[in-house]
Each structure stands twice: as C-alpha cells, then as structure tokens.
Design a protein around this motif. Structure first.
Motif, PDB file in Angstrom:
ATOM      1  N   GLN A 107       2.421  53.808  41.160  1.00 31.57           N
ATOM      2  CA  GLN A 107       1.737  54.669  41.875  1.00 31.57           C
ATOM      3  C   GLN A 107       0.537  55.313  41.075  1.00 31.57           C
ATOM      4  O   GLN A 107      -0.415  55.378  41.676  1.00 31.57           O
ATOM      5  N   PHE A 108       0.502  55.315  39.834  1.00 28.86           N
ATOM      6  CA  PHE A 108      -0.355  55.548  38.687  1.00 28.86           C
ATOM      7  C   PHE A 108      -1.480  54.751  38.850  1.00 28.86           C
ATOM      8  O   PHE A 108      -2.633  54.964  38.783  1.00 28.86           O
ATOM      9  N   TRP A 121     -10.993  57.591  31.367  1.00 31.51           N
ATOM     10  CA  TRP A 121      -9.920  56.967  31.463  1.00 31.51           C
ATOM     11  C   TRP A 121      -9.007  57.376  30.425  1.00 31.51           C
ATOM     12  O   TRP A 121      -7.654  57.116  30.342  1.00 31.51           O
ATOM     13  N   ARG A 122      -9.580  57.856  29.273  1.00 36.24           N
ATOM     14  CA  ARG A 122      -8.657  58.519  28.293  1.00 36.24           C
ATOM     15  C   ARG A 122      -7.604  59.574  28.749  1.00 36.24           C
ATOM     16  O   ARG A 122      -6.503  59.641  28.606  1.00 36.24           O
ATOM     17  N   ASP A 123      -8.314  60.380  29.744  1.00 33.34           N
ATOM     18  CA  ASP A 123      -7.429  61.503  30.232  1.00 33.34           C
ATOM     19  C   ASP A 123      -6.496  60.977  31.332  1.00 33.34           C
ATOM     20  O   ASP A 123      -5.355  61.397  31.397  1.00 33.34           O
ATOM     21  N   LEU A 127      -2.435  61.237  31.374  1.00 31.89           N
ATOM     22  CA  LEU A 127      -1.928  61.835  32.643  1.00 31.89           C
ATOM     23  C   LEU A 127      -0.661  60.904  32.800  1.00 31.89           C
ATOM     24  O   LEU A 127       0.370  61.342  33.184  1.00 31.89           O
ATOM     25  N   TYR A 128      -0.718  59.678  32.569  1.00 30.71           N
ATOM     26  CA  TYR A 128       0.252  58.895  32.894  1.00 30.71           C
ATOM     27  C   TYR A 128       1.371  59.144  31.879  1.00 30.71           C
ATOM     28  O   TYR A 128       2.637  59.196  32.151  1.00 30.71           O
ATOM     29  N   VAL A 129       1.140  59.337  30.803  1.00 25.78           N
ATOM     30  CA  VAL A 129       2.129  59.710  29.428  1.00 25.78           C
ATOM     31  C   VAL A 129       2.742  60.841  29.846  1.00 25.78           C
ATOM     32  O   VAL A 129       3.918  60.997  29.750  1.00 25.78           O
ATOM     33  N   PRO A 135       7.497  65.414  36.301  1.00 24.36           N
ATOM     34  CA  PRO A 135       7.556  64.212  37.264  1.00 24.36           C
ATOM     35  C   PRO A 135       6.389  64.170  38.365  1.00 24.36           C
ATOM     36  O   PRO A 135       5.521  64.925  38.511  1.00 24.36           O
ATOM     37  N   PHE A 136       5.980  62.818  38.484  1.00 25.06           N
ATOM     38  CA  PHE A 136       4.676  62.425  39.049  1.00 25.06           C
ATOM     39  C   PHE A 136       4.862  62.152  40.581  1.00 25.06           C
ATOM     40  O   PHE A 136       5.761  61.542  41.163  1.00 25.06           O
TER      41      PHE A 136
END
Length: 355
Positions: A107-108, A121-123, A127-129, A135-136
């Motif tokens: 999904q990410f 891209w860093r942010d 967000l992935y971490v 929960p995503f």
C-alpha cells in the motif's frame, strides 16, 4: 481478521468445505462486503464532495459492521487458547504480523510518490516507519487482532466477568487519544472478548435460527426497523446505546448468515467469507483505481451509482488480484510461506473457521 481464505483463520492451511462452519463464512462474507462498501462509499463521497443513496446503507450498517467482525474473530478462540505460548504467538501474532508487513509495504509503495510530492522522500520514509506504530490505512484490523489475542490469553487468570465489564466500560467511554490502536482497542475489544466468552450462546442462537426460520425472519424484521430508527436519531453515537446496537446487529448478521446457509442462497457471500482476508488485503487497489477513473471521467453522474460500482469492483477486483497472484506463483501475498512459521504446520485439515 488467516490463511489464503479467512481473516479469522490463523493456521494457514486449507480445509475441505465440509470442515468449515457454513454460517460463519456467510456472516464473514456479509461483514467483508460491508467493510469494502464503507471505504468505497465514503471515499467516493469525500472525493466528490457530495453524498449518494449508498450513504444510507453505510449508515445503517455502521453500528454493527465491525462489532460482528470482531465477535466472530473471537468465536473459536476457546478451542486454541490453551496452546503453549510459542504455538499461540506463531498462529495469532506472527501470522497477522506477516500479512501486515507485506501489505503495508505494498500500500505504501502505491501512495509514497504522492506523499513525497507533498513533503519529501525522507518524510515519506518516516511515515512508512511510523506505520508500524500507527496502523496504516485500511490495515488496522489485522494490526489490532494480535493484540486482542495476546490480551485475552494474558488475562485468563482474571475473572471473565471483570474483564467483560472493563471492556464494556472502555467502549462506552468513547476514548479518543488520536492513536488508532488505543482508540480502536477500547472501542472493539468488548466484541472480540464477547465472541470468546459467549461462544456457546452464539452457536445456540445460530441453531435456534436454523430450527425456527420464520421466527428468525420476524426478529430480523423487527431489528431492521429498530436499527433504522435509532440510526436516524443518531443513537449509534450514544453511550450504552451503541453497545446495544453493536451486539444486536452482530446477532442479526449471525442469524442472516445462518438462514442463508440453511437455504444455500447467495453462495458468493459464503465464498467471500471463505476468502475474506484476500478481499480485505487487496481491495484498496481496485477500489481506488475505479473511484479515480469514474470521478475523473464523469461518465456516471450519480454518486450513489459510482459508489456501488466501486464497491463491486473492490470485491471482485481483489479476488482477481488473488487469482493472478496464484498464477504468477506469488502465493506469499496471501499465504504465509513456510520460512515465516515458528512452529511448522501440521498435516491434515483443521476447522478453518475456528482458527
């Protein structure tokens, strides 16, 4: 909630249809379709800035859509809760954690470019971490299930009535911290624990509905009228009333599932229930793609019709993705590979709905 077929199953092995509990699959099929419908309808309406006729259906199902899913998820726990901790954690924690990691990454991957365009891209990476703490997207259900399983086993020495009363108090307290895992735990644990604690009564309800279909239909008609009226009054947001509506709706779905199983009608719903994790994990992609296509092209003006089409494509599209994955030998998307099992699978069929 899980093998390639069921959200509440956690053994990861397939069993013949005869080994399953038919009404459970029908009930889970109803639930997973309602979940897809909710995300589809609200997503379309948010993007379009207006509501359609499907909004009424989503509002009607709101009080019981997730309570029933969680209640069924806890229904067969008495059969396996006495397992040693190593096996229990493998089946009830590692299993769902595997699917969460795989599908939050997928999904990410689809959403990361948009996130990066808005920030960096860093942010987006941060967000992935963070998705392993918060929960995503649509995946919060399988994030929360392992927590429920562990808490239920840990609290076994405590009198069940005390646990149930605390869980009920948490639901009615309307706790809002902003953290999904905490808020949803407080709102949903009562239903999961009730499925575990009152499983014999749930099966008795199903047996009675199967034996007295006319009485069951009359009870369902009464429930539908009362639920409609209370939803119109906003009772789903009232303390205590929301708890009652959740349990009443869960009983109604169980009864509907039993009657459908008795009559052998709507086998597609049973199929959806058997493969509810497939739909749950994969529906976001066909849903989002269809929503974007229909709203951007404007070929259908009715928001309600768009919502209905997006719902149907979300369900059927997820099943199509599953079939493509099988043909491409990408089974790992929907079935936990042997390398990720702590305790090896046992040969032979298991009661899939029970796990």
């Amino acid at each position: 909630m899980a093998s390639s077929g069921t959200i509440a199953a956690s053994e990861g092995t397939r069993s013949p249809a005869a080994a399953r509990v038919d009404w459970v699959d029908y009930a889970k099929g109803i639930c997973i379709v309602m979940v897809v419908m909710m995300h589809s309808v609200l997503g379309v309406e948010l993007a379009a800035g207006e509501t359609g006729f499907m909004h009424v259906v989503v509002a009607f199902a709101k009080p019981f859509r997730m309570p029933d899913f969680f209640l069924i998820s806890g229904l067969f726990l008495p059969r396996v809760i006495d397992r040693d901790w190593r096996t229990y954690l493998d089946r009830k924690v590692v299993h769902f954690a595997y699917f969460y990691v795989v599908w939050v990454t997928i999904q990410f991957g689809f959403k990361a470019p948009a996130f990066a365009a808005e920030t960096s891209w860093r942010d987006a990476g941060l967000l992935y971490v963070e998705s392993f703490i918060e929960p995503f997207g649509t995946l919060w259900f399988i994030y929360l299930l392992p927590i429920f399983f562990v808490v239920t086993k840990l609290t076994r020495p405590i009198p069940p009535l005390a646990i149930w009363l605390v869980a009920a108090a948490l639901e009615t307290a309307r706790i809002t911290t902003g953290w999904t895992a905490i808020d949803e735990f407080c709102a949903r644990f009562i239903y999961f624990y009730s499925g575990y604690l009152f499983a014999p009564y749930v099966f008795a309800l199903s047996d009675r509905a199967r034996s007295h279909p006319a009485l069951a239909l009359a009870a369902l008609a009464t429930w539908a009228l009362v639920n409609t009226g209370l939803v119109a009054l906003g009772a789903s947001e009232w303390k205590i009333a929301s708890l009652m509506l959740g349990f009443a709706g869960a009983c109604a779905v169980i009864t509907i599932g039993t009657l459908l199983a008795r009559a052998h009608w709507c086998n597609f719903l049973r199929f959806c229930g058997e493969h509810s994790i497939v739909i749950y994990l994969a529906f976001f992609l066909p849903m989002a793609a269809t929503r974007t296509l229909l709203l951007h092209t404007g070929i259908i003006s009715s928001i309600g019709t768009v919502s209905l089409i997006v719902t149907i494509v979300g369900v059927l599209g997820s099943l199509a993705i599953w079939q493509v994955a099988l043909r491409l030998h990408a089974d790992f998307l929907f079935e936990r590979p042997d390398a990720f099992w702590i305790v090896p699978k046992k040969a032979g069929p298991v009661l899939q709905a029970a796990e």
